[in-house]
Scaffold this motif. Structure first.
Motif, mmCIF file in Angstrom:
data_model
loop_
_atom_site.group_PDB
_atom_site.id
_atom_site.type_symbol
_atom_site.label_atom_id
_atom_site.label_comp_id
_atom_site.label_asym_id
_atom_site.label_seq_id
_atom_site.Cartn_x
_atom_site.Cartn_y
_atom_site.Cartn_z
ATOM 1 N N GLU A 37 0.785 -1.066 -0.040
ATOM 2 C CA GLU A 37 0.022 0.053 -0.093
ATOM 3 C C GLU A 37 0.795 1.206 -0.091
ATOM 4 O O GLU A 37 0.560 2.167 -0.775
ATOM 5 C CB GLU A 37 -0.983 0.058 1.125
ATOM 6 C CG GLU A 37 -1.881 -1.174 1.056
ATOM 7 C CD GLU A 37 -3.056 -1.043 -0.013
ATOM 8 O OE1 GLU A 37 -3.222 0.341 -0.326
ATOM 9 O OE2 GLU A 37 -3.628 -1.595 -0.241
ATOM 10 N N THR A 38 1.810 1.360 0.817
ATOM 11 C CA THR A 38 2.925 2.389 0.855
ATOM 12 C C THR A 38 3.627 2.653 -0.366
ATOM 13 O O THR A 38 3.467 3.793 -1.150
ATOM 14 C CB THR A 38 4.025 2.401 1.917
ATOM 15 O OG1 THR A 38 3.307 1.921 3.211
ATOM 16 C CG2 THR A 38 4.689 3.304 1.952
ATOM 17 N N ALA A 39 3.841 1.661 -1.205
ATOM 18 C CA ALA A 39 4.627 1.548 -2.354
ATOM 19 C C ALA A 39 3.521 2.137 -3.628
ATOM 20 O O ALA A 39 4.087 2.991 -4.345
ATOM 21 C CB ALA A 39 5.370 0.175 -2.922
ATOM 22 N N ALA A 40 2.429 1.694 -3.394
ATOM 23 C CA ALA A 40 1.257 2.187 -4.507
ATOM 24 C C ALA A 40 1.138 3.546 -4.234
ATOM 25 O O ALA A 40 0.986 4.325 -5.356
ATOM 26 C CB ALA A 40 0.008 1.403 -4.257
ATOM 27 N N LYS A 41 1.009 4.084 -3.090
ATOM 28 C CA LYS A 41 0.673 5.255 -2.846
ATOM 29 C C LYS A 41 1.744 6.454 -2.890
ATOM 30 O O LYS A 41 1.639 7.580 -3.226
ATOM 31 C CB LYS A 41 0.030 5.664 -1.395
ATOM 32 C CG LYS A 41 -0.668 6.733 -1.213
ATOM 33 C CD LYS A 41 -1.495 6.821 0.024
ATOM 34 C CE LYS A 41 -2.149 8.230 0.323
ATOM 35 N NZ LYS A 41 -3.085 8.250 1.543
ATOM 36 N N PHE A 42 3.038 6.077 -2.440
ATOM 37 C CA PHE A 42 4.179 6.958 -2.167
ATOM 38 C C PHE A 42 5.418 6.597 -2.748
ATOM 39 O O PHE A 42 6.453 7.384 -2.994
ATOM 40 C CB PHE A 42 4.519 7.081 -0.686
ATOM 41 C CG PHE A 42 3.200 7.437 0.090
ATOM 42 C CD1 PHE A 42 2.968 8.832 0.261
ATOM 43 C CD2 PHE A 42 2.650 6.873 0.879
ATOM 44 C CE1 PHE A 42 2.097 9.418 0.982
ATOM 45 C CE2 PHE A 42 1.627 7.390 1.978
ATOM 46 C CZ PHE A 42 1.227 8.280 1.888
ATOM 47 N N GLY A 43 5.341 5.428 -3.827
ATOM 48 C CA GLY A 43 6.347 5.210 -4.433
ATOM 49 C C GLY A 43 7.047 6.060 -5.381
ATOM 50 O O GLY A 43 8.156 6.405 -5.495
ATOM 51 N N ALA A 44 6.256 6.652 -6.426
ATOM 52 C CA ALA A 44 6.845 7.905 -7.177
ATOM 53 C C ALA A 44 7.340 8.966 -6.555
ATOM 54 O O ALA A 44 8.207 9.562 -6.803
ATOM 55 C CB ALA A 44 5.572 8.273 -8.138
ATOM 56 N N TYR A 45 6.625 9.321 -5.402
ATOM 57 C CA TYR A 45 7.083 10.387 -4.675
ATOM 58 C C TYR A 45 8.471 10.359 -3.864
ATOM 59 O O TYR A 45 9.441 11.051 -4.181
ATOM 60 C CB TYR A 45 6.013 10.809 -3.666
ATOM 61 C CG TYR A 45 6.422 11.709 -2.451
ATOM 62 C CD1 TYR A 45 6.385 13.099 -2.573
ATOM 63 C CD2 TYR A 45 6.757 11.240 -0.983
ATOM 64 C CE1 TYR A 45 6.925 13.727 -1.391
ATOM 65 C CE2 TYR A 45 6.886 11.928 0.065
ATOM 66 C CZ TYR A 45 7.100 13.225 -0.267
ATOM 67 O OH TYR A 45 7.298 14.063 0.778
ATOM 68 N N CYS A 46 8.570 9.122 -3.466
ATOM 69 C CA CYS A 46 9.771 8.789 -2.814
ATOM 70 C C CYS A 46 10.938 8.703 -3.827
ATOM 71 O O CYS A 46 12.122 9.165 -3.694
ATOM 72 C CB CYS A 46 9.728 7.628 -1.894
ATOM 73 S SG CYS A 46 8.848 7.981 -0.505
ATOM 74 N N ARG A 47 10.577 7.948 -4.953
ATOM 75 C CA ARG A 47 11.675 7.849 -5.941
ATOM 76 C C ARG A 47 12.015 9.022 -6.491
ATOM 77 O O ARG A 47 13.248 9.146 -6.950
ATOM 78 C CB ARG A 47 10.999 6.895 -7.131
ATOM 79 C CG ARG A 47 11.891 6.424 -8.057
ATOM 80 C CD ARG A 47 11.103 5.218 -8.841
ATOM 81 N NE ARG A 47 9.953 5.418 -9.219
ATOM 82 C CZ ARG A 47 8.780 4.867 -8.797
ATOM 83 N NH1 ARG A 47 9.093 3.825 -7.634
ATOM 84 N NH2 ARG A 47 7.628 4.825 -9.232
ATOM 85 N N LYS A 48 11.082 10.089 -6.782
ATOM 86 C CA LYS A 48 11.521 11.137 -7.331
ATOM 87 C C LYS A 48 12.611 12.315 -6.355
ATOM 88 O O LYS A 48 13.417 12.683 -6.750
ATOM 89 C CB LYS A 48 10.434 12.050 -7.498
ATOM 90 C CG LYS A 48 10.664 13.463 -7.902
ATOM 91 C CD LYS A 48 10.934 13.665 -9.380
ATOM 92 C CE LYS A 48 11.018 15.194 -10.012
ATOM 93 N NZ LYS A 48 11.799 15.422 -10.985
ATOM 94 N N ILE A 49 12.268 11.964 -5.118
ATOM 95 C CA ILE A 49 13.133 12.385 -3.903
ATOM 96 C C ILE A 49 14.503 12.104 -4.331
ATOM 97 O O ILE A 49 15.628 12.638 -4.260
ATOM 98 C CB ILE A 49 12.667 12.434 -2.652
ATOM 99 C CG1 ILE A 49 11.327 13.136 -2.394
ATOM 100 C CG2 ILE A 49 13.609 12.860 -1.570
ATOM 101 C CD1 ILE A 49 10.619 13.061 -1.030
ATOM 102 N N ALA A 50 14.643 10.485 -4.212
ATOM 103 C CA ALA A 50 15.969 9.836 -4.275
ATOM 104 C C ALA A 50 16.467 10.454 -5.710
ATOM 105 O O ALA A 50 18.046 10.475 -5.583
ATOM 106 C CB ALA A 50 15.814 8.557 -4.094
ATOM 107 N N ASP A 51 15.743 10.414 -6.875
ATOM 108 C CA ASP A 51 16.344 10.626 -8.070
ATOM 109 C C ASP A 51 17.013 12.080 -8.326
ATOM 110 O O ASP A 51 18.051 12.231 -8.807
ATOM 111 C CB ASP A 51 15.327 10.436 -9.124
ATOM 112 C CG ASP A 51 16.056 10.341 -10.335
ATOM 113 O OD1 ASP A 51 17.148 9.600 -10.733
ATOM 114 O OD2 ASP A 51 15.639 10.856 -11.366
ATOM 115 N N ASN A 52 16.169 13.028 -7.690
ATOM 116 C CA ASN A 52 16.805 14.476 -7.452
ATOM 117 C C ASN A 52 18.069 14.522 -6.850
ATOM 118 O O ASN A 52 18.873 15.402 -7.157
ATOM 119 C CB ASN A 52 15.844 15.146 -6.744
ATOM 120 C CG ASN A 52 14.607 15.561 -7.654
ATOM 121 O OD1 ASN A 52 14.585 15.462 -8.836
ATOM 122 N ND2 ASN A 52 13.516 16.153 -7.289
#
Length: 186
Positions: free
Chosen positions: A20-35
């Motif tokens: 559930e966390t990955a579905a809801k916040f995956g893109a958000y967290c990935r963007k922070i890390a990628d930046n």
């Protein structure tokens, strides 16, 4: 699923919490890390490490809002990975340029006493941010917390890239003056 329900899954030690966390916040967290890391592979690993860190920290914590909680975990993991990469390559890693920009406003701690002052400086920066207009605060946080590129911030805020750069420059100057007025050595 809302944040409270996801947190309840973590507290119940239900593995569905991670999905559930990955579905809801995956893109958000990935963007922070990628930046910060500028690597899709490393960002994905940071994202997965975030879910593990959340799993391990939830029995002790019950965050009301998961986005800032997970964002902070991801950001810290990405910065740690960046430091590790730089140590391995002896400075060869790519640093987060936005953090280099902000360094002119803050002194680097080289004494134990400075580490104790860091918490107070953090509180002062939070107080300063609350004095800013909403758009200026958003621009500042997007650049220095999320490490967004100025072009991305401009698109998000509906302004020109030049306005973002000028706003950041002026805000850094105001922050430095604010901190100096309150006795923070720069």
């Amino acid at each position: 699923m809302d944040d409270k329900a996801i947190v309840a899954l973590y507290w119940a030690r239900d593995e569905q919490a991670i999905g559930e966390t990955a579905a809801k916040f995956g893109a958000y967290c990935r963007k922070i890390a990628d930046n910060i890391l500028h690597s899709a592979h490393d960002a994905e690993e940071c994202e997965n490490d975030t879910w593990l860190a959340a799993w391990n920290s939830m029995p002790d914590n019950r965050p009301d809002r998961l986005a800032p909680y997970l964002g902070r975990i991801t950001r810290n993991l990405a910065l740690d990975r960046l430091d590790g990469s730089r140590a391995q390559k002896r400075g060869g890693g790519q640093s987060c340029a936005s953090l280099d920009e902000l360094a002119e406003c803050l002194a680097a701690p080289d004494r134990v006493e400075d580490a104790f002052d860091a918490a107070e400086t953090g509180r002062l920066i939070s107080d300063f941010l609350r004095t800013l207009p909403a758009q200026t605060r958003t621009i500042f946080l997007r650049r220095y917390w999320y490490c967004d590129a100025t072009a991305d911030i401009a698109a998000r805020c509906g302004v020109t890239d030049a306005k973002v750069r000028v706003t950041l420059h002026r805000t850094r100057g105001k922050l430095a003056a604010y901190l100096q007025e309150r006795g923070v050595a720069l």
